[in-house]
Write an enzyme that holds these catalytic residues in place. Structure first.
Site, PDB file in Angstrom:
ATOM      1  CG  LEU A 117      -8.539 -15.567  14.529  1.00 58.11           C
ATOM      2  CD1 LEU A 117      -9.372 -14.990  15.661  1.00 58.11           C
ATOM      3  CD2 LEU A 117      -9.293 -16.654  13.800  1.00 58.11           C
ATOM      4  CB  ILE A 124     -12.414 -19.394  22.008  1.00 57.51           C
ATOM      5  CG1 ILE A 124     -11.336 -18.889  21.063  1.00 57.51           C
ATOM      6  CG2 ILE A 124     -12.248 -18.762  23.390  1.00 57.51           C
ATOM      7  CD1 ILE A 124      -9.942 -19.386  21.388  1.00 57.51           C
ATOM      8  CB  VAL A 156      -0.065  -2.369   5.684  1.00 62.26           C
ATOM      9  CG1 VAL A 156       1.372  -2.530   5.241  1.00 62.26           C
ATOM     10  CG2 VAL A 156      -0.578  -1.017   5.238  1.00 62.26           C
ATOM     11  CG  LEU A 184     -15.345 -16.350  18.980  1.00 59.96           C
ATOM     12  CD1 LEU A 184     -14.533 -15.522  19.968  1.00 59.96           C
ATOM     13  CD2 LEU A 184     -14.984 -15.943  17.568  1.00 59.96           C
ATOM     14  CB  VAL A 189      -0.925   0.031   1.228  1.00 60.17           C
ATOM     15  CG1 VAL A 189      -1.807   1.274   1.210  1.00 60.17           C
ATOM     16  CG2 VAL A 189      -1.783  -1.235   1.296  1.00 60.17           C
TER      17      VAL A 189
END
Length: 594
Positions: free
Chosen positions: A421, A479, A51, A476, A25
């Site tokens: 993630l 988790i 980025v 999730l 970028v």
């Protein structure tokens, strides 16, 4: 001598070091570099939306082919800090990527200038080198050293920070006479390999644990030959998956607390000798070390000398590049075989295959909502051995590694150590950019998918097709499963009733609308019998439109995937029904024997 800006010299070096693609970028502090990139030509640039996404694209690009080095570029300040996650991910998995950042002018770096941050100090713990170049004449040497370091020893990432005035200053530099520095890699001696093979031959039930270092060394064919010469079953690690095909007669399956096979763990626990090559004894592979090491002799070969003994002390250690070691292993094994001096391992190898046929997990379920196991079964049917799978973390990745099949090196591309993630979408784009003709299939849960889903627009803009399998339970999931130990189910449920998509019920985010809004194609599947057709349609849409295609499978809300709850590879809990008849696992590598 030719005079050019330091930025132009840097671009010329990139090309002479083999760089053909970059991800990034632009911004004010890196614009001189971008001007040089345009003026020089020869490097294709893919504009990311974030980025951090660019850094993960660079990772995927590197992981796709031997010799690739992905390059990510950003401006000063937040651009560099955004890429720290990519650098951490790359260093954890021994992946060479080059991060180039702009910086405030040298005179004001320490005066709290706009977006001036000491990015080199921030990046040092997660790179092989991180440097802010303060003298323009040093730019060629710093870039030359960067490539030398990225390729030498244990591969890894480098960050080069370029103040804007350094980029703009003219220097003397002759690109025509530039040469990359020789790469250093430690190599085993013949005596070391002979001792290791002697220890292997003295055992009765040996295994080879084959790690990602063998893939980095592009030595899969040597591993397979050595295993076949000695008749030794192979346990690929998660990072080494694909080194030999899943259906190879010496593939014993994966071992571990999570991404493991029932038969892999069972065979490992019967072994008495382990030869680890290019692996790091990751904790989710070993679990409790007393269980993992009990009754076994270990030889460990790694390119990084300080890796040997870091987790536990092997009985013998060798610092060596995996290819160099395997070349000698094959040479010595050929000689011993010709002399009739290799033990017959056929009974042991056959026992491993018997376990493979007897200890399987069930994948065939007709439940609605869909059980995730059925998704991986249908993926096995729809996507062939040429498929490059890309995944990062979560129950989807764990279950995928338990149930999918991989047949070639670099066809399971996984962020193993860091597991951030959001990694999957940009990494898949980097893989597809590196290998435009290969079928690339990404695998995400809904939360991983939502972290960096804006990068789908990069695939639409730059026409980078791949198929993204999104398993959505609006939870999730990993988790939630871990919270069982605390008897809670807290802040892990993602469900809500979407006012704009009431047909979703409580599944919340309308991923189909989001994907389409970003210029991609998407298909939602709610019935298991529709999965195969959806995967086929997705492949056709990706080929026709040259954009990412999302296949969203609406899953049952709660599924507990097999894993150990006691950190013990001998005590993996099978929360779901296991296979008790062949129809329960129709795409298993071996037909179930009951």
């Amino acid at each position: 001598m030719a005079r050019m800006t330091a930025a132009r010299a840097a671009v010329e070096i990139l090309k002479r070091e083999g760089v053909a693609d970059a991800f990034g970028v632009p911004g004010a502090a890196i614009n001189p570099f971008y001007a040089a990139l345009k003026a020089s030509g020869g490097i294709t640039h893919t504009l990311a939306r974030h980025v951090e996404g660019a850094s993960h694209m660079a990772e995927g690009y590197t992981r796709a082919h031997p010799g690739n080095i992905g390059v990510c570029i950003g401006t000063s300040g937040p651009a560099g800090t955004d890429m720290i996650t990519g650098l951490y991910s790359a260093t954890g998995d021994s992946i060479p990527i080059l991060c180039i950042t702009g910086q405030a002018p040298t005179a004001v770096i320490h005066k709290e200038d706009f977006q001036a941050v000491d990015i080199a100090s921030i990046a040092k713990p997660v790179t092989k080198m991180a440097v802010t170049v303060l003298e323009a004449a040093q730019v060629p040497g710093v870039f030359q050293q960067a490539f030398h370091l990225m390729r030498s020893g244990r591969p890894g990432p480098v960050l080069i920070d370029l103040p804007i005035d350094v980029q703009l200053k003219e220097i003397e530099f002759d690109p025509e006479t530039y040469e990359p520095l020789p790469v250093y890699k430690p190599a085993a001696s013949r005596a070391q390999i002979e001792k290791a093979i002697g220890m292997l031959n003295a055992s009765e039930r040996p295994l080879i644990v084959a790690g990602g270092g063998i893939i980095n060394a592009d030595a899969a064919e040597l591993l397979v030959e050595f295993a076949e010469l000695t008749g030794t079953p192979v346990v690929p690690t998660l990072m080494g998956w694909g080194l030999l095909p899943d259906d190879h007669e010496l593939n014993a399956g994966m071992v571990g607390l999570q991404t493991s096979h029932r038969y892999g763990n069972a065979t490992f626990l019967e072994s008495d000798f382990v030869l680890g090559i290019g692996n790091r004894w990751a904790n989710r592979h070993t679990g409790k070390l007393d269980v993992y090491t009990a009754g076994r002799t270990f030889v460990h070969i790694d390119i990084e000398p300080t890796q040997i003994g870091r987790i536990f002390a092997p009985d013998y250690g060798i610092a060596s590049d995996a290819r160099a070691a395997l070349e000698l292993f094959v040479e010595v094994a050929r000689e011993l075989k010709a002399a009739g001096a290799l033990p017959d391992r056929s009974v042991w190898a056959e026992a491993a295959q018997e376990r493979k046929a007897a200890l399987q997990r069930r994948t065939h379920f007709d439940d609605i909502p869909i059980k995730p196991q059925r998704v991986y079964e249908e993926m096995n049917k729809a996507f062939g051995p040429e498929t490059r799978y890309v995944s990062t973390i979560g129950l989807s990745q764990i279950a995928g590694a338990q149930m999918l099949h991989v047949y070639r090196p670099r066809h399971w591309i996984n962020c193993g150590q860091a597991g951030p993630l959001g990694w999957t979408i940009p990494a898949a784009l980097g893989v597809a950019k590196a290998d435009p003709e290969a079928p690339v299939v990404a695998l995400s849960g809904d939360y991983d998918f939502q972290f960096m889903l804006e990068e789908l627009a990069v695939g639409a803009q730059h026409r980078i097709p791949y198929v993204h399998v999104l398993v959505n339970n609006s939870y999730l999931g990993l988790i939630r499963q871990a919270q069982r130990a605390f008897e809670i189910d807290f802040q892990v449920n993602l469900e809500f009733e979407n006012l704009n998509s009431p047909e979703l019920g409580v599944y919340g985010v309308d991923h189909v609308k989001v994907a389409e809004g970003l210029g991609c194609k998407a298909i939602r599947v709610t019935y298991p019998a529709e999965l195969g057709e959806a995967f086929e349609q997705a492949r056709k849409l990706a080929a026709e439109h040259r954009v990412p295609v999302v296949v969203e499978a609406i899953l049952e809300r709660v599924t507990n995937i097999s894993m150990s709850t006691t950190n013990d590879i001998g005590n993996v809990v099978e929360f779901e029904e296991i296979a008790t008849e062949p129809g329960h696992a129709p795409t298993s590598i071996r037909t179930l024997k009951v």
